[in-house]
Design a protein around this motif. Sequence first.
Motif, short mmCIF file in Angstrom:
data_model
loop_
_atom_site.label_atom_id
_atom_site.label_comp_id
_atom_site.label_asym_id
_atom_site.label_seq_id
_atom_site.Cartn_x
_atom_site.Cartn_y
_atom_site.Cartn_z
N SER A 76 0.82 -1.13 0.04
CA SER A 76 0.02 -0.28 0.23
C SER A 76 1.03 1.08 -0.01
CB SER A 76 -0.82 0.04 1.09
OG SER A 76 -0.16 0.08 2.49
N THR A 77 0.43 2.46 -0.61
CA THR A 77 1.10 3.51 -0.66
C THR A 77 0.03 4.82 -0.37
OG1 THR A 77 2.48 5.03 -1.88
CG2 THR A 77 1.09 3.62 -3.15
N PRO A 78 0.47 5.74 -0.02
CA PRO A 78 -0.59 6.78 0.17
C PRO A 78 -0.88 7.53 -1.25
CG PRO A 78 1.39 7.51 1.27
CD PRO A 78 1.66 5.87 0.93
N ASP A 79 -0.05 7.44 -1.97
CA ASP A 79 -0.13 8.13 -3.31
C ASP A 79 0.29 7.28 -4.49
OD1 ASP A 79 -0.30 9.71 -5.55
OD2 ASP A 79 0.18 11.50 -4.52
N ALA A 80 -0.47 6.43 -5.19
CA ALA A 80 -0.05 5.80 -6.20
C ALA A 80 0.56 6.42 -7.51
CB ALA A 80 -1.06 4.57 -6.55
N GLN A 81 0.15 7.31 -7.78
CA GLN A 81 0.38 8.18 -8.85
C GLN A 81 1.86 8.66 -8.73
OE1 GLN A 81 -1.17 8.60 -11.99
NE2 GLN A 81 0.85 9.05 -12.58
N ALA A 82 1.96 9.34 -7.35
CA ALA A 82 3.33 9.85 -7.05
C ALA A 82 4.25 8.80 -7.21
CB ALA A 82 3.18 10.90 -5.73
N LEU A 83 4.14 7.74 -6.65
CA LEU A 83 5.12 6.54 -6.66
C LEU A 83 5.33 6.08 -7.90
CD1 LEU A 83 6.88 4.44 -5.02
CD2 LEU A 83 4.88 2.96 -5.03
N HIS A 84 4.54 5.99 -8.80
CA HIS A 84 4.32 5.59 -10.11
C HIS A 84 5.40 6.55 -10.65
CE1 HIS A 84 3.49 5.77 -14.45
NE2 HIS A 84 3.25 4.10 -14.21
N ASP A 85 4.93 7.81 -10.86
CA ASP A 85 6.09 8.69 -11.27
C ASP A 85 7.41 8.91 -10.77
OD1 ASP A 85 3.72 9.52 -12.54
OD2 ASP A 85 3.42 11.14 -11.38
N GLN A 86 7.61 8.43 -9.35
CA GLN A 86 9.04 8.49 -8.82
C GLN A 86 9.76 7.25 -9.47
OE1 GLN A 86 8.89 8.74 -4.51
NE2 GLN A 86 9.99 6.66 -4.29
N SER A 101 -8.79 -0.55 -9.20
CA SER A 101 -8.93 -1.79 -8.68
C SER A 101 -10.01 -1.76 -7.19
CB SER A 101 -7.68 -2.52 -8.33
OG SER A 101 -7.16 -2.12 -7.10
N PRO A 102 -10.46 -2.90 -6.82
CA PRO A 102 -11.18 -2.96 -5.60
C PRO A 102 -10.24 -2.12 -4.49
CG PRO A 102 -11.38 -4.83 -6.42
CD PRO A 102 -10.32 -4.42 -7.42
N PHE A 103 -8.83 -2.18 -4.51
CA PHE A 103 -8.02 -1.89 -3.50
C PHE A 103 -7.88 -0.32 -3.68
CE2 PHE A 103 -7.19 -6.24 -4.09
CZ PHE A 103 -7.81 -6.58 -3.07
N GLY A 104 -8.08 0.42 -4.83
CA GLY A 104 -7.74 1.62 -5.13
C GLY A 104 -6.95 1.43 -6.16
N PRO A 105 -6.20 2.67 -6.75
CA PRO A 105 -5.49 2.78 -8.01
C PRO A 105 -4.30 1.86 -7.71
CG PRO A 105 -5.49 4.87 -6.68
CD PRO A 105 -6.57 4.28 -6.04
N MET A 106 -3.92 1.23 -8.88
CA MET A 106 -2.70 0.31 -8.68
C MET A 106 -2.00 0.04 -9.99
SD MET A 106 -3.86 -2.75 -10.55
CE MET A 106 -2.72 -4.12 -10.03
N PHE A 107 -0.79 -0.36 -9.82
CA PHE A 107 0.25 -0.54 -10.89
C PHE A 107 1.25 -1.68 -10.33
CE2 PHE A 107 2.35 2.59 -8.63
CZ PHE A 107 3.76 2.30 -8.78
N SER A 108 2.08 -2.25 -11.54
CA SER A 108 2.85 -3.33 -11.16
C SER A 108 4.09 -2.73 -11.69
CB SER A 108 2.57 -4.81 -11.63
OG SER A 108 1.51 -5.18 -11.17
N PHE A 109 5.41 -3.30 -10.98
CA PHE A 109 6.67 -2.87 -11.36
C PHE A 109 7.81 -3.82 -11.10
CE2 PHE A 109 5.86 -1.30 -7.14
CZ PHE A 109 7.12 -1.43 -6.52
N VAL A 110 8.69 -3.92 -11.82
CA VAL A 110 9.94 -4.64 -11.42
C VAL A 110 10.61 -4.47 -10.20
CG1 VAL A 110 11.74 -5.92 -12.39
CG2 VAL A 110 9.87 -5.50 -13.98
#
Length: 124
Positions: A76-86, A101-110
């Motif tokens: 979990s993260t307080p700001d998925a978009q900011a983490l994605h951008d970072q 997603s049912p858990f809020g905005p989400m994305f996957s990374f390596v």
Amino acid sequence: MSVSIDGPTFVALQVRDVEAAAEFCEKRLGLRRTPASPPGAVVFDTKPCPLAVREPLPGTDLDSGRPGLGVALWFSTPDAQALHDQLTEADVKILAPITDSPFGPMFSFVGPEGYVLTAHGARP
């Protein structure tokens, strides 16, 4: 009487290079090391349970394919978009763009050594 488990109390990723994996977790994900870690591992102060990167257990073959295949590890993260951008700015490979997603905005990374990690933010 039946006995059951409550859920995970500790998660560890087995890696070839513990220090490089720990550095990724600190620099890219903002995790903080705990004051004491066992030999061959680095434990992070994550909630609700600690996360660690550790040397492989005997008999583990990390060269047989993508590590963690079949395991879904979400953070979990307080700001998925900011983490994605970072992560994008740091050239971390994004595998799935931000979606709802049912858990809020989400994305996957390596993550370290090819582990696929997913981050999700709070539902608006």
